[in-house]
Design an enzyme around this catalytic site. Structure first.
Site, PDB file in Angstrom:
ATOM      1  CE1 TYR A   8      -4.128   1.408  -0.035  1.00 35.15           C
ATOM      2  CE2 TYR A   8      -3.218   2.541   1.962  1.00 35.15           C
ATOM      3  CZ  TYR A   8      -4.302   2.855   0.450  1.00 35.15           C
ATOM      4  OH  TYR A   8      -5.607   3.205   0.789  1.00 35.15           O
ATOM      5  CG  ASN A  10       3.901   6.862  -3.934  1.00 36.29           C
ATOM      6  OD1 ASN A  10       3.324   7.027  -2.785  1.00 36.29           O
ATOM      7  ND2 ASN A  10       5.086   7.169  -3.779  1.00 36.29           N
ATOM      8  CG  ASP A 196      13.935  -1.669 -14.162  1.00 32.36           C
ATOM      9  OD1 ASP A 196      13.207  -2.192 -12.978  1.00 32.36           O
ATOM     10  OD2 ASP A 196      13.435   0.051 -14.974  1.00 32.36           O
ATOM     11  CE  LYS A 200      10.862  -2.042 -16.380  1.00 33.33           C
ATOM     12  NZ  LYS A 200      10.720  -0.300 -15.885  1.00 33.33           N
TER      13      LYS A 200
END
Length: 304
Positions: A8, A10, A196, A200
């Site tokens: 919980y 952003n 990162d 992906k």
């Protein structure tokens, strides 16, 4: 239909807000049965998190008995936990999963999806790559075509930095500006070193091409102050049936990725039929939350 919202921050708050605002017919019977964070478990749906119980996500799963888990928790690239074990438990119980968390899929994509297929469980993961820009879900509407290769700009932080560097700004100043605008974390290592983007492209390679790779198989390089000054450089992520990699490369003006600047992302998918380019915002809590919401609607439409 009851959701368990895991995380919980952003993105989690943005997801809850969108769920209440975008009341399409598919969402009429959807409720948030509970929210779980490191602080505990809230057994209700309200904006301000106030825990009703102590406990972790496994206790929340047992208590709430959700129909769908929505995982917007932070990524743990060491071992994917606790999300990886949560997914396995959920799948065994026939609970569908929607996630924006890249780590479990980058570490164990084929293991997770093999188990899910055996149990008839659906997994939505649009929010893991390019956030709300439908990279994952674009592929779902390309039936009958075979993906030969994919390449793209998949990290908005490094693309923003490289865009400034192309205008003569130093690496250090470009990074500071990215941090000032909230595009880069205080510790930007996973963006800057290419990790990162590697996570992906790992997900895309497994999903679109059918590779069997984990993040540990991907060769990746990041960006630094020593990049050539007289060429336009982009951090390119690439995959085909034989290789998966990420590295900074000079790019020519006739390349479809040449004008993808700032924090924008782009993905070029080459199939045996055609080549498709999709571009759009690849980061931001609202975009990631929309990726999760779009998966929820597609799940309700039986389109995942």
């Amino acid at each position: 239909m009851k959701l368990l919202l895991f995380g919980y921050g952003n993105v989690g708050k943005a997801f809850r807000k969108l769920l209440h605002e975008k009341r399409s017919p598919e969402l009429n019977d959807v409720i948030i049965g509970g929210i779980v964070t490191r602080r505990g478990i809230m057994l209700q749906d309200k904006e301000d998190f106030t825990p009703d119980l102590e406990g972790d996500v496994f206790k929340a799963f047992e208590k709430i008995k959700p129909d769908i888990i929505v995982d917007v928790s932070s990524a743990n690239y060491n071992n994917g936990e606790p999300s990886l074990s949560l997914y396995k438990e959920a799948i065994k119980d026939g609970v569908n999963i929607i996630t924006t968390n890249k780590a479990p899929l980058a570490l164990a994509f084929n293991e997770i999806f093999s188990l899910a297929r055996s149990k008839g469980v659906k997994i939505g993961f649009q929010g893991t790559v390019m956030s709300g820009t439908p990279s994952i879900n674009l592929y779902r509407v390309l039936p009958g075509s075979r993906v030969i290769k994919i390449r793209g700009i998949l990290n908005g932080t490094t693309n923003f930095i490289l865009t400034l560097m192309n205008k003569g700004v130093s690496f250090e100043e470009a990074l500071k500006e990215a941090q000032r605008r909230g595009y880069a974390e205080e510790d930007p290592t996973l963006d800057i070193n290419g990790f990162d983007a590697a996570a992906k492209i790992t997900i895309l390679a497994n999903f679109m091409i059918g590779n069997s790779v984990t993040i540990k198989d991907v060769k990746f390089e990041g960006i630094n102050r020593d990049l050539p000054k007289n060429e336009k450089i982009k951090l390119i992520a690439y995959a085909d049936e034989k290789e998966v990699w990420v590295k900074p490369l000079p790019i020519s003006q006739d390349d479809p990725l040449y004008n993808v600047d700032g924090v924008e992302n782009a993905l070029e998918i080459t199939t045996d039929i055609q080549s498709i380019l999709i571009r759009g915002p690849g980061a931001g809590p609202v975009n990631a939350a929309y990726g999760a919401l779009s998966d929820l609607i597609l799940l309700k439409r039986d389109c995942l």
